[in-house]
Scaffold this active site. Structure first.
Site, PDB file in Angstrom:
ATOM      1  CB  SER A 147       0.226  76.450  42.649  1.00 12.84           C
ATOM      2  OG  SER A 147       1.051  75.316  42.696  1.00 12.84           O
ATOM      3  NE  ARG A 154      -4.904  73.616  39.736  1.00 12.65           N
ATOM      4  CZ  ARG A 154      -4.553  72.492  39.137  1.00 12.65           C
ATOM      5  NH1 ARG A 154      -5.458  71.798  38.441  1.00 12.65           N
ATOM      6  NH2 ARG A 154      -3.336  72.023  39.229  1.00 12.65           N
ATOM      7  CD  GLU A 208      -4.410  76.955  41.658  1.00 12.03           C
ATOM      8  OE1 GLU A 208      -4.788  76.014  42.379  1.00 12.03           O
ATOM      9  OE2 GLU A 208      -3.348  76.905  40.985  1.00 12.03           O
TER      10      GLU A 208
END
Length: 341
Positions: free
Chosen positions: A241, A167, A337
């Site tokens: 998410s 990520r 995130e």
């Protein structure tokens, strides 16, 4: 090209948070982008490059200028008749990511199937290194084209240049605020090799009586899985998410596994394991719970949701409470995130 002052960003973030920017510029080509960059002044600062807003949480009005790509020309395809059956697909940064995946599958171009239905744009895929079901964008990205904000110079970066990690990319690190992505070229294949050993993909296919899926069948299965466990942002605001899955030492994992039998994990290498953040959040009792107008999705604890009218500050408060609970129970720090502005 659009150039609008005092622009409402409600429709440009999937959390459905109200927030304005001082100036909003949407460009349709590299030439338009370079023209805009040449006229920027101190009054436009700070700058924010915005894709689909699916990885963004607004906590206040943005006092600067937002640059939004609308480069959505049809993908160009270069096929190579070599032993590997390589295919290079170049797509504009403003193209919706799932439209890109659909295009590839429909044209017998393989490699992106496991990334089906991830929200956002092609440009964001290269910045965020999006991932799901054992696949990441870095696995198929060949090169990234961009324009340097300070100079208007066109630049091209290889996959290795981008410094991809979980990520993460250099666009999120030391390059943050330096470049605007315009095109991404993906290295794909004419040979379909399904990747089914992550999550419940195999179970979903078996439920449909499919043992050897085609790319279209695999894509449909992943879409069903995602739609079943993830909320529709049009119904309940969210950014997918919210937290990254933490990577811990093998010794840390083994100690926790002894205390929590059956703890899920994914082996990274001989010394590290990845533990699902959603599993830990669930064990802390947060799945389906709320703090005011901010909540945790009842089917996937990794997803924070806007129950209706929540502010960015309310989402952040919930995030911080959850992080503290996970740290207290498991001794593991989980990190967002989502890009919090």
């Amino acid at each position: 090209m659009k150039d609008i002052k005092d622009f409402q960003l409600l429709e440009y973030n999937t959390f459905g948070i109200e927030g304005k920017c001082k100036r909003f510029v949407e460009f349709d080509s590299i030439d338009e982008l370079k023209s805009v960059l040449a006229t920027l002044s101190d009054a436009d600062s700070p700058l924010m490059v915005l894709g689909g807003g699916s990885n963004l949480l607004l906590t206040h009005d943005f006092s600067g200028t937002v640059l939004h790509s609308n480069i959505i020309t049809p993908p160009s395809v270069e096929r190579y008749a070599d032993a590997c059956g390589e295919i290079y697909v170049r797509a504009g940064s403003g193209m919706i990511w799932d439209d890109f995946v659909s295009f590839c599958v429909e044209n017998d171009i393989y490699g992106s199937e496991n990334l089906s239905l991830i929200p956002g744009t092609v440009g964001a895929s290269a910045v965020q290194n999006i991932g799901a079901y054992g696949a990441e964008a870095k696995d198929i990205i060949h090169k990234v084209e961009a324009v340097e904000i300070a100079t208007g110079k066109e630049v091209t970066f290889s996959n290795a240049d981008c410094g991809y990690a979980y990520r993460h990319s250099r666009f999120k690190g030391e390059w943050k605020g330096r470049y605007v992505v315009t095109y991404v070229t993906f290295r794909m294949s004419s040979s379909f090799v399904p990747h089914l050993d992550y999550g419940n993909i195999s179970e979903e296919l078996e439920r449909e009586g499919i043992k050897s899926p085609t790319a279209k069948e695999l894509r449909r299965a992943i879409i069903r899985i995602r739609e079943a466990k993830l909320p529709d942002p049009k119904v309940e605001g969210n950014a997918g998410s919210f937290f990254m899955n933490p990577v811990v030492s093998k010794s840390k994992y083994e100690a926790l596994a002894a205390e929590y039998p059956g703890m899920p994990h994914y082996t990274i290498d001989s010394a590290h394991e990845k533990i699902p953040a959603g599993w830990m959040i669930d064990r802390c009792g947060w799945k389906g719970k709320s703090l005011g107008r901010a909540g945790v999705h009842d089917k996937q604890a990794l997803v924070l949701v806007n129950r209706g009218g929540a502010t960015g500050q309310e989402i952040v408060h919930l995030c911080n409470v959850i992080r503290q609970d996970v740290l207290s129970k498991f001794g593991i720090e989980i990190n967002p995130e989502v890009n919090i502005i």
